[in-house]
Motif scaffolding. Structure first.
Motif, PDB file in Angstrom:
ATOM      1  N   UNK A   9       0.864  -1.175   0.000  1.00 55.67           N
ATOM      2  CA  UNK A   9       0.000   0.000   0.000  1.00 55.67           C
ATOM      3  C   UNK A   9       0.902   1.228   0.000  1.00 55.67           C
ATOM      4  N   UNK A  10       0.494   2.240  -0.739  1.00 53.01           N
ATOM      5  CA  UNK A  10       1.215   3.507  -0.751  1.00 53.01           C
ATOM      6  C   UNK A  10       0.470   4.535   0.100  1.00 53.01           C
ATOM      7  N   UNK A  11       1.245   5.425   0.731  1.00 49.22           N
ATOM      8  CA  UNK A  11       0.667   6.602   1.376  1.00 49.22           C
ATOM      9  C   UNK A  11       0.901   7.798   0.463  1.00 49.22           C
ATOM     10  N   UNK A  12       0.021   8.775   0.573  1.00 47.84           N
ATOM     11  CA  UNK A  12       0.281  10.058  -0.086  1.00 47.84           C
ATOM     12  C   UNK A  12       1.417  10.718   0.675  1.00 47.84           C
ATOM     13  N   UNK A  13       2.622  10.741   0.087  1.00 50.20           N
ATOM     14  CA  UNK A  13       3.795  11.228   0.814  1.00 50.20           C
ATOM     15  C   UNK A  13       3.663  12.691   1.215  1.00 50.20           C
ATOM     16  N   UNK A  14       2.796  13.425   0.527  1.00 50.24           N
ATOM     17  CA  UNK A  14       2.591  14.827   0.893  1.00 50.24           C
ATOM     18  C   UNK A  14       1.706  14.960   2.126  1.00 50.24           C
ATOM     19  N   UNK A  15       1.121  13.859   2.550  1.00 52.30           N
ATOM     20  CA  UNK A  15       0.294  13.848   3.752  1.00 52.30           C
ATOM     21  C   UNK A  15       0.975  13.047   4.867  1.00 52.30           C
ATOM     22  N   UNK A  16       2.315  12.966   4.805  1.00 55.27           N
ATOM     23  CA  UNK A  16       3.111  12.281   5.823  1.00 55.27           C
ATOM     24  C   UNK A  16       3.889  13.317   6.616  1.00 55.27           C
ATOM     25  N   UNK A  17       3.828  13.225   7.928  1.00 56.22           N
ATOM     26  CA  UNK A  17       4.558  14.135   8.807  1.00 56.22           C
ATOM     27  C   UNK A  17       5.626  13.356   9.570  1.00 56.22           C
ATOM     28  N   UNK A  18       6.884  13.719   9.355  1.00 52.20           N
ATOM     29  CA  UNK A  18       8.022  13.116  10.058  1.00 52.20           C
ATOM     30  C   UNK A  18       8.721  14.225  10.822  1.00 52.20           C
ATOM     31  N   UNK A  19       8.819  14.076  12.146  1.00 58.93           N
ATOM     32  CA  UNK A  19       9.418  15.106  12.988  1.00 58.93           C
ATOM     33  C   UNK A  19      10.491  14.478  13.882  1.00 58.93           C
ATOM     34  N   UNK A  20      11.705  15.026  13.805  1.00 62.33           N
ATOM     35  CA  UNK A  20      12.784  14.660  14.712  1.00 62.33           C
ATOM     36  C   UNK A  20      12.995  15.809  15.697  1.00 62.33           C
ATOM     37  N   UNK A  21      13.388  15.491  16.937  1.00 62.27           N
ATOM     38  CA  UNK A  21      13.679  16.511  17.935  1.00 62.27           C
ATOM     39  C   UNK A  21      15.190  16.743  17.978  1.00 62.27           C
ATOM     40  N   UNK A  22      15.592  17.970  17.655  1.00 63.61           N
ATOM     41  CA  UNK A  22      17.011  18.322  17.588  1.00 63.61           C
ATOM     42  C   UNK A  22      17.470  18.860  18.943  1.00 63.61           C
ATOM     43  N   UNK A  23      17.705  17.946  19.882  1.00 67.35           N
ATOM     44  CA  UNK A  23      18.157  18.338  21.208  1.00 67.35           C
ATOM     45  C   UNK A  23      19.368  17.516  21.612  1.00 67.35           C
ATOM     46  N   UNK A  24      20.287  18.146  22.343  1.00 69.21           N
ATOM     47  CA  UNK A  24      21.402  17.479  22.985  1.00 69.21           C
ATOM     48  C   UNK A  24      22.098  16.420  22.168  1.00 69.21           C
ATOM     49  N   UNK A  25      22.172  15.210  22.754  1.00 64.20           N
ATOM     50  CA  UNK A  25      22.904  14.115  22.125  1.00 64.20           C
ATOM     51  C   UNK A  25      22.239  13.621  20.851  1.00 64.20           C
ATOM     52  N   UNK A  26      20.943  13.918  20.652  1.00 62.54           N
ATOM     53  CA  UNK A  26      20.283  13.492  19.417  1.00 62.54           C
ATOM     54  C   UNK A  26      20.810  14.242  18.200  1.00 62.54           C
ATOM     55  N   UNK A  27      21.428  15.381  18.435  1.00 66.56           N
ATOM     56  CA  UNK A  27      21.927  16.205  17.335  1.00 66.56           C
ATOM     57  C   UNK A  27      22.971  15.447  16.508  1.00 66.56           C
ATOM     58  N   UNK A  28      23.762  14.598  17.141  1.00 70.38           N
ATOM     59  CA  UNK A  28      24.788  13.846  16.428  1.00 70.38           C
ATOM     60  C   UNK A  28      24.169  12.921  15.392  1.00 70.38           C
ATOM     61  N   UNK A  29      22.993  12.388  15.690  1.00 71.79           N
ATOM     62  CA  UNK A  29      22.296  11.524  14.735  1.00 71.79           C
ATOM     63  C   UNK A  29      21.734  12.354  13.588  1.00 71.79           C
ATOM     64  N   UNK A  30      21.096  13.467  13.924  1.00 72.57           N
ATOM     65  CA  UNK A  30      20.447  14.285  12.901  1.00 72.57           C
ATOM     66  C   UNK A  30      21.436  14.895  11.921  1.00 72.57           C
ATOM     67  N   UNK A  31      22.688  15.118  12.354  1.00 70.64           N
ATOM     68  CA  UNK A  31      23.692  15.678  11.463  1.00 70.64           C
ATOM     69  C   UNK A  31      23.917  14.801  10.247  1.00 70.64           C
TER      70      UNK A  31
END
Length: 383
Positions: free
Chosen positions: A287-309
């Protein structure tokens, strides 16, 4: 006469929760989200974790896959995890496949990288494409430890919620894991929400964004494309076609397996690049989702920043804000996954001294396609 380096036998015990591959995972539900990768950040990751030492010493160099520059975020729900190890066990120990089954939830990001060998022959025979996992979490402690010790994957323990979203046939997930919120001295380690994902209903649905014609979902609305999809005999090709070639049905993960010295923690007593294949078979229920109706949010705090980089475009320091990922494809399907073909790609040299036993480098860099032909091009040994 060829001298074989003696090996230390692996200690087996039915009280241990470590189970070596191969594994068989039937009826896995996979939700996958794909967005363009940050090529420069992926190269920095390769230089930090894979390209240790000089290229002449290693005999190879890892770079981002320029022809396939995408990051893939996976949510996997395993209803059954089974050992398919057929190797004989010690007398008195219960064979791995007979020890029962377990379940797990897993979230990871996969980035394709290419290994380039040195020299004209190495560039042909030793070059290969693999996937690195800069972020991988599981919800079971035994899987976290086993993944690190056996497979060399940097698994983290997290609380993983997966469920249907607000709308029927939609998907939502939240990942909570320990981390330092600011990174300031004296701060307590706390549990934070690192990742949230929400989708609209799986297609077809009337709940589309304002410009549905720009979505990958239009594949199902085109009579010509629908006819082509329905006549495909290989469902793996169906997945490949429906995701515009962005989702591979076989991935070879690559991880840096390290053991540090207890007296000198800045030094390693063992370092190796370890590879293992995950093969997706019996793919179904796409099944496909409408990718324009998908919300992906990461929290850019502290030690998580190393992953998001590595995953997204962020500043030099944590912003404390939610960082959005904009997918170009979003899909869900079921598959049977086999995890096998584990091998050590390269063991880095260890310098002796201060009680540390030195060891030379050792490599097995031959590309998958070249391995059956290696005997024709390598040195012939006397019988």
């Amino acid at each position: 006469m060829k001298h074989v380096r003696p090996s230390i036998p692996y200690v087996q015990s039915s009280s241990s929760q470590d189970v070596p591959p191969p594994y068989h995972f039937p009826d896995v539900t996979v939700n996958a989200f794909i967005w363009p990768a940050q090529v420069e950040a992926v190269q920095n990751y390769c230089d930090t974790f894979l390209n240790l030492g000089t290229r002449d010493e290693r005999g190879f160099e890892y770079r981002p896959a320029a022809a396939w520059p995408y990051a893939m975020l996976f949510f996997l729900d395993y209803p059954e995890m089974i050992s398919s190890n057929r190797e004989p066990q010690d007398i008195g120990e219960c064979p791995y496949p007979e020890r029962g089954i377990t379940t797990q939830r897993e979230v990871f990001v996969s980035l394709p990288v290419v290994r380039y060998g040195n020299g004209p022959l190495g560039l042909i025979a030793n070059s290969d494409i693999e996937c690195v996992l800069p972020f991988i979490v599981v919800d079971k402690p035994w899987s976290c430890i086993c993944g690190r010790e056996m497979l060399g994957l940097g698994k983290l323990l997290a609380k993983i919620e997966m469920d249907e979203g607000y709308y029927p046939d939609s998907f939502q997930s939240r990942v909570r894991m320990p981390g330092w919120k600011t990174g300031h001295p004296g701060e307590y380690l706390q549990e934070h929400t690192f990742l949230k994902v929400k989708t609209g209903p799986a297609l077809p649905t009337f709940r589309l964004e304002k410009a549905p014609e720009k979505s990958l979902a239009t594949l199902f609305q085109s009579p010509a494309a629908s006819l082509g999809i329905s006549t495909m005999s290989d469902f793996g090709n169906f997945i490949d076609f429906a995701s515009a070639g962005l989702f591979p049905t076989a991935m070879r993960s690559l991880g840096l397996k390290q053991y540090r010295d207890a007296k000198y923690p800045e030094r390693a007593i063992y370092q190796a690049l370890v590879s293992c294949r995950s093969q997706y078979g019996n793919l179904r229920d796409l099944r496909l989702y409408d990718e324009k109706n998908v919300k992906i949010r990461f929290r850019d705090t502290g030690s998580f920043h190393q992953i998001l980089k590595v995953l997204l475009k962020v500043g030099p320091s944590p912003s404390g804000k939610k960082i959005k990922a904009k997918p170009i494809a979003a899909l869900r399907f079921k598959a049977d996954i086999d995890y096998d073909h584990m091998r050590v790609v390269h063991e880095f040299p260890i310098t002796g001294g201060d009680g540390i036993v030195g060891r030379p480098a050792h490599s097995d860099l031959s590309a998958r396609w070249f391995r059956p032909l290696k005997g024709f091009f390598g040195k012939r040994r006397m019988p």
